[in-house]
Structures are given as structure tokens and as C-alpha cells.
Design a protein around this motif. Structure first.
Motif, PDB file in Angstrom:
ATOM      1  N   SER A  60      39.641  -1.061  51.947  1.00  0.00           N
ATOM      2  CA  SER A  60      40.960  -1.262  52.549  1.00  0.00           C
ATOM      3  C   SER A  60      42.035  -1.545  51.507  1.00  0.00           C
ATOM      4  CB  SER A  60      40.910  -2.410  53.564  1.00  0.00           C
ATOM      5  OG  SER A  60      40.806  -3.662  52.923  1.00  0.00           O
ATOM      6  N   ILE A  61      41.631  -2.033  50.362  1.00  0.00           N
ATOM      7  CA  ILE A  61      42.591  -2.307  49.286  1.00  0.00           C
ATOM      8  C   ILE A  61      42.996  -1.015  48.577  1.00  0.00           C
ATOM      9  CG2 ILE A  61      42.816  -3.427  47.029  1.00  0.00           C
ATOM     10  CD1 ILE A  61      41.164  -5.743  48.211  1.00  0.00           C
ATOM     11  N   LEU A  62      42.058  -0.093  48.454  1.00  0.00           N
ATOM     12  CA  LEU A  62      42.343   1.189  47.801  1.00  0.00           C
ATOM     13  C   LEU A  62      42.749   2.206  48.864  1.00  0.00           C
ATOM     14  CD1 LEU A  62      39.410   1.415  45.249  1.00  0.00           C
ATOM     15  CD2 LEU A  62      41.772   0.782  44.816  1.00  0.00           C
ATOM     16  N   VAL A  63      44.036   2.341  49.088  1.00  0.00           N
ATOM     17  CA  VAL A  63      44.535   3.249  50.123  1.00  0.00           C
ATOM     18  C   VAL A  63      45.226   4.452  49.492  1.00  0.00           C
ATOM     19  CG1 VAL A  63      44.760   1.486  51.899  1.00  0.00           C
ATOM     20  CG2 VAL A  63      46.662   1.892  50.344  1.00  0.00           C
ATOM     21  N   ASP A  64      45.374   5.501  50.276  1.00  0.00           N
ATOM     22  CA  ASP A  64      46.100   6.712  49.878  1.00  0.00           C
ATOM     23  C   ASP A  64      45.540   7.361  48.615  1.00  0.00           C
ATOM     24  OD1 ASP A  64      47.798   6.380  52.045  1.00  0.00           O
ATOM     25  OD2 ASP A  64      49.194   5.127  50.911  1.00  0.00           O
ATOM     26  N   GLY A  65      44.217   7.335  48.467  1.00  0.00           N
ATOM     27  CA  GLY A  65      43.583   8.017  47.349  1.00  0.00           C
ATOM     28  C   GLY A  65      43.708   7.332  46.011  1.00  0.00           C
ATOM     29  N   VAL A  66      44.217   6.101  45.991  1.00  0.00           N
ATOM     30  CA  VAL A  66      44.340   5.355  44.737  1.00  0.00           C
ATOM     31  C   VAL A  66      42.938   5.029  44.235  1.00  0.00           C
ATOM     32  CG1 VAL A  66      45.191   3.211  43.712  1.00  0.00           C
ATOM     33  CG2 VAL A  66      46.560   4.393  45.417  1.00  0.00           C
ATOM     34  N   GLU A  67      42.702   5.200  42.934  1.00  0.00           N
ATOM     35  CA  GLU A  67      41.375   4.987  42.358  1.00  0.00           C
ATOM     36  C   GLU A  67      41.128   3.535  41.951  1.00  0.00           C
ATOM     37  OE1 GLU A  67      39.071   7.499  41.876  1.00  0.00           O
ATOM     38  OE2 GLU A  67      40.406   8.833  42.962  1.00  0.00           O
ATOM     39  N   LYS A  68      42.196   2.806  41.578  1.00  0.00           N
ATOM     40  CA  LYS A  68      42.044   1.415  41.176  1.00  0.00           C
ATOM     41  C   LYS A  68      43.350   0.680  41.403  1.00  0.00           C
ATOM     42  CE  LYS A  68      42.692   2.813  36.397  1.00  0.00           C
ATOM     43  NZ  LYS A  68      42.143   2.811  35.051  1.00  0.00           N
ATOM     44  N   VAL A  69      43.226  -0.629  41.695  1.00  0.00           N
ATOM     45  CA  VAL A  69      44.410  -1.441  41.924  1.00  0.00           C
ATOM     46  C   VAL A  69      44.113  -2.885  41.518  1.00  0.00           C
ATOM     47  CG1 VAL A  69      43.915  -2.017  44.339  1.00  0.00           C
ATOM     48  CG2 VAL A  69      46.276  -1.926  43.568  1.00  0.00           C
ATOM     49  N   LYS A  70      45.106  -3.534  40.963  1.00  0.00           N
ATOM     50  CA  LYS A  70      44.985  -4.919  40.511  1.00  0.00           C
ATOM     51  C   LYS A  70      45.509  -5.842  41.608  1.00  0.00           C
ATOM     52  CE  LYS A  70      46.563  -7.780  36.661  1.00  0.00           C
ATOM     53  NZ  LYS A  70      47.371  -7.783  35.427  1.00  0.00           N
ATOM     54  N   VAL A  71      44.666  -6.811  42.035  1.00  0.00           N
ATOM     55  CA  VAL A  71      45.041  -7.750  43.088  1.00  0.00           C
ATOM     56  C   VAL A  71      44.603  -9.150  42.686  1.00  0.00           C
ATOM     57  CG1 VAL A  71      44.874  -6.036  44.947  1.00  0.00           C
ATOM     58  CG2 VAL A  71      42.893  -7.423  44.382  1.00  0.00           C
ATOM     59  N   PRO A  72      45.234 -10.177  43.257  1.00  0.00           N
ATOM     60  CA  PRO A  72      44.760 -11.532  42.993  1.00  0.00           C
ATOM     61  C   PRO A  72      43.400 -11.769  43.654  1.00  0.00           C
ATOM     62  CG  PRO A  72      46.796 -11.570  44.296  1.00  0.00           C
ATOM     63  CD  PRO A  72      46.441 -10.146  44.074  1.00  0.00           C
ATOM     64  N   LYS A  73      42.523 -12.513  42.991  1.00  0.00           N
ATOM     65  CA  LYS A  73      41.200 -12.822  43.540  1.00  0.00           C
ATOM     66  C   LYS A  73      41.346 -13.528  44.889  1.00  0.00           C
ATOM     67  CE  LYS A  73      36.798 -15.002  42.409  1.00  0.00           C
ATOM     68  NZ  LYS A  73      36.028 -15.670  41.360  1.00  0.00           N
ATOM     69  N   GLU A  74      42.384 -14.309  45.027  1.00  0.00           N
ATOM     70  CA  GLU A  74      42.639 -15.043  46.270  1.00  0.00           C
ATOM     71  C   GLU A  74      42.791 -14.098  47.459  1.00  0.00           C
ATOM     72  OE1 GLU A  74      45.178 -16.038  49.357  1.00  0.00           O
ATOM     73  OE2 GLU A  74      46.271 -15.432  47.567  1.00  0.00           O
ATOM     74  N   GLU A 110      41.752 -11.658  33.686  1.00  0.00           N
ATOM     75  CA  GLU A 110      42.241 -13.004  33.344  1.00  0.00           C
ATOM     76  C   GLU A 110      43.205 -13.530  34.403  1.00  0.00           C
ATOM     77  OE1 GLU A 110      44.983  -9.989  32.149  1.00  0.00           O
ATOM     78  OE2 GLU A 110      42.942 -10.224  31.437  1.00  0.00           O
ATOM     79  N   ASP A 111      43.346 -14.833  34.430  1.00  0.00           N
ATOM     80  CA  ASP A 111      44.320 -15.525  35.285  1.00  0.00           C
ATOM     81  C   ASP A 111      44.152 -15.257  36.784  1.00  0.00           C
ATOM     82  OD1 ASP A 111      45.526 -16.651  33.006  1.00  0.00           O
ATOM     83  OD2 ASP A 111      46.798 -14.890  32.742  1.00  0.00           O
ATOM     84  N   GLY A 112      42.890 -15.121  37.246  1.00  0.00           N
ATOM     85  CA  GLY A 112      42.645 -14.996  38.676  1.00  0.00           C
ATOM     86  C   GLY A 112      42.934 -13.627  39.273  1.00  0.00           C
ATOM     87  N   TRP A 113      43.014 -12.606  38.449  1.00  0.00           N
ATOM     88  CA  TRP A 113      43.260 -11.256  38.936  1.00  0.00           C
ATOM     89  C   TRP A 113      41.960 -10.466  38.936  1.00  0.00           C
ATOM     90  CZ3 TRP A 113      47.696  -9.288  40.964  1.00  0.00           C
ATOM     91  CH2 TRP A 113      48.832 -10.089  40.851  1.00  0.00           C
ATOM     92  N   ILE A 114      41.911  -9.467  39.813  1.00  0.00           N
ATOM     93  CA  ILE A 114      40.746  -8.595  39.936  1.00  0.00           C
ATOM     94  C   ILE A 114      41.225  -7.152  39.968  1.00  0.00           C
ATOM     95  CG2 ILE A 114      39.026  -7.812  41.626  1.00  0.00           C
ATOM     96  CD1 ILE A 114      38.356 -10.631  42.218  1.00  0.00           C
TER      97      ILE A 114
END
Length: 131
Positions: A60-74, A110-114
């Protein structure tokens, strides 16, 4: 194989139709598969449910054919991601550990990102470490 002698794998009735048909109707097919799944322990069923939840969250985080995306771990935590359960890990040449739920995974930054990624199936040069 003679069509008259084919029998349903569940109820034993004669089957008419395709050569590779195994069940006489949807009821028998579903009953067979449900009965087969009952043999799984509750722990296995629960873990499979968690793995599917994790995969669906990453998908659900990777929408519209996006291969990778950076999101907060939270964000993953808020969506109900179970960090304890995964199908495999992959360590890239830099030593980064990617944690997968089937074909979707992430690497902690780093810093709580995934960084959430989708495996495109080209594993010819990868070695998965099973955990």
C-alpha cells in the motif's frame, strides 16, 4: 484417461469436463482446500496472517508503480506492521540488511526512516539469508 472414470478428489463422484479437472464442483474444491488448511496449527495460521498483513502494508505504500519510497518507521508502526515477522532477509554488497515479507521489503535508514522496496524477481545475483 477415460472421462467416465475420473472421480472427484473430495466426494468421489464422477467428473465430466476438462481433462485436468480434479473436483466435480466449487463446493468440493473449496471443502477440500479448507479441510487441508485445518491441519495447520493455529500458530502457523497466525504467522501467515501477520506475513500477509505486512506484505499488504508495504504494497500500500508503493503505489502507482513506484519501486521504492522513503517513509518514517512510525508510519509502518501506525499502519500495524508486525516487525517480528518476515519471510527472508537480504544483505546487499554494502552490508545493508533488507527485511522482506514475500516480494516487498524495507531497509532501515538513519534517524527513524525506512526505505520500502519491491523485489522485481531478479534474484540471480542475490543470496537470501533465511531467518
Amino acid at each position: 484417461m477415460d472421462l467416465d472414470k475420473k472421480q472427484c478428489h473430495y466426494c468421489g463422484k464422477s467428473i465430466l469436463g476438462r481433462v485436468d479437472k480434479k473436483f466435480c464442483d466449487d463446493y468440493c474444491r473449496n471443502s477440500h482446500n479448507n479441510q487441508r488448511r485445518i491441519g495447520d496449527s493455529p500458530d502457523v495460521r497466525n504467522i501467515m496472517a501477520y506475513l500477509k498483513i505486512n506484505r499488504n502494508i508495504l504494497e500500500s505504500i508503493l503505489v502507482d508503480g513506484v519501486e521504492k519510497v522513503k517513509v518514517p518507521k512510525e508510519r509502518l508502526q501506525r499502519l500495524g506492521y508486525y516487525f517480528k515477522y518476515h519471510t527472508h532477509t537480504y544483505i546487499n554488497w554494502k552490508g545493508n540488511v533488507y527485511t522482506y515479507s514475500f516480494d516487498y521489503g524495507f531497509v532501515e535508514l538513519e534517524d527513524g526512516w525506512i526505505l520500502v522496496v519491491r523485489d522485481l524477481g531478479d534474484n540471480s545475483s542475490k543470496t537470501a539469508n533465511r531467518n
